[in-house]
Design a protein around this motif. Structure first.
Motif, mmCIF file in Angstrom:
data_model
loop_
_atom_site.group_PDB
_atom_site.id
_atom_site.type_symbol
_atom_site.label_atom_id
_atom_site.label_comp_id
_atom_site.label_asym_id
_atom_site.label_seq_id
_atom_site.Cartn_x
_atom_site.Cartn_y
_atom_site.Cartn_z
ATOM 1 N N ALA A 1 0.837 -1.207 0.000
ATOM 2 C CA ALA A 1 0.000 0.000 0.000
ATOM 3 C C ALA A 1 0.866 1.250 0.000
ATOM 4 O O ALA A 1 0.553 2.254 0.666
ATOM 5 N N ALA A 2 1.998 1.222 -0.735
ATOM 6 C CA ALA A 2 2.888 2.385 -0.900
ATOM 7 C C ALA A 2 3.430 2.879 0.422
ATOM 8 O O ALA A 2 3.589 4.082 0.639
ATOM 9 N N GLY A 3 3.744 1.936 1.331
ATOM 10 C CA GLY A 3 4.363 2.329 2.596
ATOM 11 C C GLY A 3 3.401 2.887 3.617
ATOM 12 O O GLY A 3 3.802 3.688 4.473
ATOM 13 N N ARG A 4 2.175 2.467 3.597
ATOM 14 C CA ARG A 4 1.194 2.942 4.576
ATOM 15 C C ARG A 4 1.469 2.318 5.941
ATOM 16 O O ARG A 4 1.789 1.134 6.042
ATOM 17 N N ILE A 5 1.346 3.144 7.001
ATOM 18 C CA ILE A 5 1.599 2.681 8.363
ATOM 19 C C ILE A 5 0.332 2.040 8.912
ATOM 20 O O ILE A 5 -0.755 2.633 8.874
ATOM 21 N N ILE A 6 0.475 0.822 9.441
ATOM 22 C CA ILE A 6 -0.637 0.105 10.058
ATOM 23 C C ILE A 6 -0.505 0.238 11.566
ATOM 24 O O ILE A 6 0.556 -0.038 12.136
ATOM 25 N N ASP A 7 -1.571 0.685 12.204
ATOM 26 C CA ASP A 7 -1.618 0.806 13.655
ATOM 27 C C ASP A 7 -2.817 -0.006 14.137
ATOM 28 O O ASP A 7 -3.966 0.401 13.976
ATOM 29 N N LEU A 8 -2.534 -1.166 14.706
ATOM 30 C CA LEU A 8 -3.617 -2.046 15.146
ATOM 31 C C LEU A 8 -4.390 -1.462 16.313
ATOM 32 O O LEU A 8 -5.566 -1.807 16.509
ATOM 33 N N ARG A 9 -3.768 -0.594 17.097
ATOM 34 C CA ARG A 9 -4.470 -0.030 18.248
ATOM 35 C C ARG A 9 -5.513 0.994 17.824
ATOM 36 O O ARG A 9 -6.626 1.022 18.346
ATOM 37 N N ARG A 10 -5.198 1.848 16.852
ATOM 38 C CA ARG A 10 -6.128 2.886 16.420
ATOM 39 C C ARG A 10 -7.061 2.391 15.319
ATOM 40 O O ARG A 10 -8.067 3.051 15.045
ATOM 41 N N ASP A 11 -6.720 1.287 14.671
ATOM 42 C CA ASP A 11 -7.560 0.744 13.604
ATOM 43 C C ASP A 11 -7.898 -0.699 13.941
ATOM 44 O O ASP A 11 -7.247 -1.637 13.469
ATOM 45 N N PRO A 12 -8.904 -0.917 14.778
ATOM 46 C CA PRO A 12 -9.213 -2.300 15.182
ATOM 47 C C PRO A 12 -9.739 -3.157 14.044
ATOM 48 O O PRO A 12 -9.696 -4.386 14.128
ATOM 49 N N GLN A 13 -10.217 -2.557 12.962
ATOM 50 C CA GLN A 13 -10.733 -3.344 11.847
ATOM 51 C C GLN A 13 -9.620 -3.856 10.934
ATOM 52 O O GLN A 13 -9.882 -4.639 10.023
ATOM 53 N N ALA B 1 -15.515 -13.987 19.330
ATOM 54 C CA ALA B 1 -15.690 -14.136 20.768
ATOM 55 C C ALA B 1 -14.366 -14.247 21.505
ATOM 56 O O ALA B 1 -14.334 -14.193 22.738
ATOM 57 N N SER B 2 -13.289 -14.390 20.795
ATOM 58 C CA SER B 2 -11.987 -14.544 21.434
ATOM 59 C C SER B 2 -11.474 -13.196 21.936
ATOM 60 O O SER B 2 -11.708 -12.150 21.315
ATOM 61 N N HIS B 3 -10.773 -13.241 23.070
ATOM 62 C CA HIS B 3 -10.192 -12.031 23.653
ATOM 63 C C HIS B 3 -8.720 -11.875 23.269
ATOM 64 O O HIS B 3 -8.013 -11.089 23.899
ATOM 65 N N PHE B 4 -8.283 -12.541 22.270
ATOM 66 C CA PHE B 4 -6.898 -12.456 21.843
ATOM 67 C C PHE B 4 -6.655 -11.102 21.154
ATOM 68 O O PHE B 4 -7.447 -10.679 20.304
ATOM 69 N N THR B 5 -5.604 -10.418 21.530
ATOM 70 C CA THR B 5 -5.265 -9.101 20.958
ATOM 71 C C THR B 5 -4.436 -9.308 19.705
ATOM 72 O O THR B 5 -3.389 -9.951 19.754
ATOM 73 N N PRO B 6 -4.857 -8.767 18.564
ATOM 74 C CA PRO B 6 -4.057 -8.933 17.338
ATOM 75 C C PRO B 6 -2.733 -8.197 17.477
ATOM 76 O O PRO B 6 -2.642 -7.125 18.089
ATOM 77 N N ILE C 1 4.680 -11.092 10.903
ATOM 78 C CA ILE C 1 3.548 -11.997 10.761
ATOM 79 C C ILE C 1 2.375 -11.396 11.524
ATOM 80 O O ILE C 1 2.506 -11.042 12.701
ATOM 81 N N LEU C 2 1.254 -11.277 10.850
ATOM 82 C CA LEU C 2 0.051 -10.754 11.483
ATOM 83 C C LEU C 2 -0.727 -11.902 12.095
ATOM 84 O O LEU C 2 -1.119 -12.844 11.407
ATOM 85 N N THR C 3 -0.951 -11.820 13.371
ATOM 86 C CA THR C 3 -1.744 -12.821 14.087
ATOM 87 C C THR C 3 -2.966 -12.138 14.656
ATOM 88 O O THR C 3 -2.903 -10.996 15.145
ATOM 89 N N GLY C 4 -4.082 -12.843 14.599
ATOM 90 C CA GLY C 4 -5.332 -12.269 15.092
ATOM 91 C C GLY C 4 -6.150 -13.293 15.826
ATOM 92 O O GLY C 4 -5.774 -14.476 15.935
ATOM 93 N N LEU D 1 -7.152 -7.183 6.791
ATOM 94 C CA LEU D 1 -5.854 -7.528 6.213
ATOM 95 C C LEU D 1 -5.617 -9.039 6.284
ATOM 96 O O LEU D 1 -6.101 -9.713 7.211
ATOM 97 N N PRO D 2 -4.896 -9.577 5.322
ATOM 98 C CA PRO D 2 -4.589 -11.024 5.377
ATOM 99 C C PRO D 2 -3.621 -11.328 6.522
ATOM 100 O O PRO D 2 -2.729 -10.540 6.835
#
Length: 470
Positions: A50-62, A94-99, A86-89, A67-68
């Motif tokens: 995505a041309a170097g876009r920054i991903i922030d899992l905390r501010r973007d929960p979706q 119903a899971s409380h696992f934090t991505p 590696i992205l883990t989710g 994302l794959p």
């Protein structure tokens, strides 16, 4: 010695405290977890696809759902070391696992980032500043904002944080949020890169913090008037990099909470003396003034003044984005002309007062109250005739012949200093004041003289005797 059983049981029981009961703790959920001031490195990644876009899992929960997961072909890169992530989710909703992101080859729950700790701390601080601004701009209607960096810089120690891309309709603005000092080469490189990627129509903003001593040097304040309102503007001494950005067409401003500070140029000015003006004495301080250069400060500006505008102006079209600040600058330019006219009028009045004090008007000798001007002229004309008649009769000249009307002196012209002519002092006979007592005394004296006339001498009346014989 063995303690009694009652004593042992009292230590195990909680001590009761008088007062209201403490509220029961809330169940731990995903949204109620305590967030740290800085984002974790496991929540940040660079999306190369995505041309170097920054991903922030905390501010973007979706992001974890859109994302794959997994390696995704090496799509995700670490911001600090540049390695693959590696992205883990969660397995289900119903899971409380934090991505989170984890490094390739590391076991789950571990970081294993090879970047130095100081570099990781700098990256976290830089991204926090830019992400906070992105959250505020994203809340504006019709505005979409995200962070973007050149993927080549993944794993390098960047000097400028990732740029904030703001899009409204078809308009694009690139916002830089530098935190460290800038070099001329770095500024030139950033300006060229933005122009090459987004085109010349994109606006390039450089927003500094007003509480950052590296990019804000206060030069005091300025009291101005705009449309009859008294305003106080901050004054700042721009850095060489800020002058370079301004000269190359970039927009420099400062952010103070929710207020943008837009600069204009301030130039120290000294009014030139024109004919009929005097700027000395009390007017010396009024000669020093200032002039404005706008809407972009001129390169030779002595300082920059700052017009405060709300941050929400960034959601307007490019033509109306800073119209409020530009209108204030136009009003200051009009006030500058009126201020100069007023001060020059004071200088002309000061020159007239100085001329009056140094050259007082000449005072001509006027006739006294007991000698009207017509009588004095008549008396002067008759003086030769009276003198000739008295000479023929053998009598002394009357006293009036020695009296002459003084002629006012005229100051000579030329290079001599101009002084007021002073007329010779004229001796004026003092007339007695009218008094009833003196009048009655004269009347009694006259009556006695009439009742007892003096005897005539044998020789008859003498010359000069004014009484007539009986």
């Amino acid at each position: 010695m063995t303690r009694p059983a009652a004593s042992r049981s009292s230590l195990s029981r909680p001590r009761t405290v008088s007062g209201p009961a403490a509220p029961a703790p809330l169940p731990a959920t995903r949204n109620s977890r305590r967030r740290t001031a800085l984002p974790r490195m496991s929540e940040l990644a660079i999306d190369q696809s995505a041309a170097g876009r920054i991903i922030d899992l905390r501010r973007d929960p979706q992001a974890s759902h859109s994302l794959p997961r997994g390696l995704a072909g090496g799509r995700y890169r670490c911001c600090a070391c540049g390695q693959r992530l590696i992205l883990t989710g969660p397995a289900n909703t119903a899971s409380h696992f934090t991505p989170r992101f984890r490094h390739d080859g590391s076991r789950p729950g571990s970081e294993h980032c090879s970047a130095p700790a100081q570099q990781q701390a700098d990256i976290q601080a830089d991204l926090t500043r830019v992400l906070d601004l992105r959250d505020r701009l994203s809340a504006l209607p019709g505005v979409t904002a995200w962070l973007q960096i050149n993927p080549v810089q993944a794993g390098q120690r960047w000097e400028v944080p990732p740029a904030l891309i703001m899009r409204r309709g078809k308009e694009t603005a690139v916002i830089e949020r530098p935190r460290r000092p800038l070099s001329p080469a770095l500024v030139d490189q950033q300006l060229k890169a933005v122009r090459a990627e987004h085109g010349a129509a994109a606006q390039h903003w450089w927003i500094f913090d007003s509480d950052d001593p590296a990019h804000y040097t206060s030069a005091g304040s300025l009291s101005v008037r705009s449309r009859g309102r008294a305003l106080t503007h901050r004054k700042v001494q721009p850095t060489p990099s800020q002058r370079q950005i301004n000269a190359r067409g970039g927009a420099v401003c400062w952010l103070a909470e929710n207020t943008l500070l837009i600069p204009y140029g301030g130039h120290a000015h000294e009014h030139a003396t024109r004919e009929g003006e005097d700027w000395s004495g009390d007017m010396a301080s009024w000669r020093h003034d200032w002039r404005i250069s706008h809407p972009r400060p001129a390169g030779n500006a002595d300082w920059w003044g700052l017009v405060p505008v709300p941050l929400s102006v960034l959601d307007r079209p490019a033509g109306l984005r800073l119209s409020a600040a530009f209108q204030v600058m136009v009003d200051l330019a009009h006030a500058e002309q009126g201020r100069e006219h007023h001060r020059r009028r004071l200088a002309r009045n000061h020159a007239q007062r100085s001329t009056t004090r140094s050259h007082p008007p000449q005072q001509l000798q006027l006739p006294t109250a007991d000698e009207p001007a017509s009588q004095a002229a008549q008396q002067t004309a008759l003086t030769p005739a009276v003198n000739s008649a008295a000479t023929k009769a053998g009598l002394p000249e009357p006293a009036i012949a020695s009296t002459a009307i003084p002629v006012p002196a005229v100051a000579p012209t030329g290079s001599l200093p101009h002084q007021a002519a002073v007329a010779p002092e004229r001796r004026v006979e003092r007339r007695s004041r009218f008094s009833w007592r003196r009048l009655l005394h004269r009347l009694r004296h006259s009556s006695k003289s009439i009742s007892s006339p003096a005897p005539l001498s044998a020789a008859g009346p003498q010359l000069g005797d004014r009484r007539t014989p009986h």
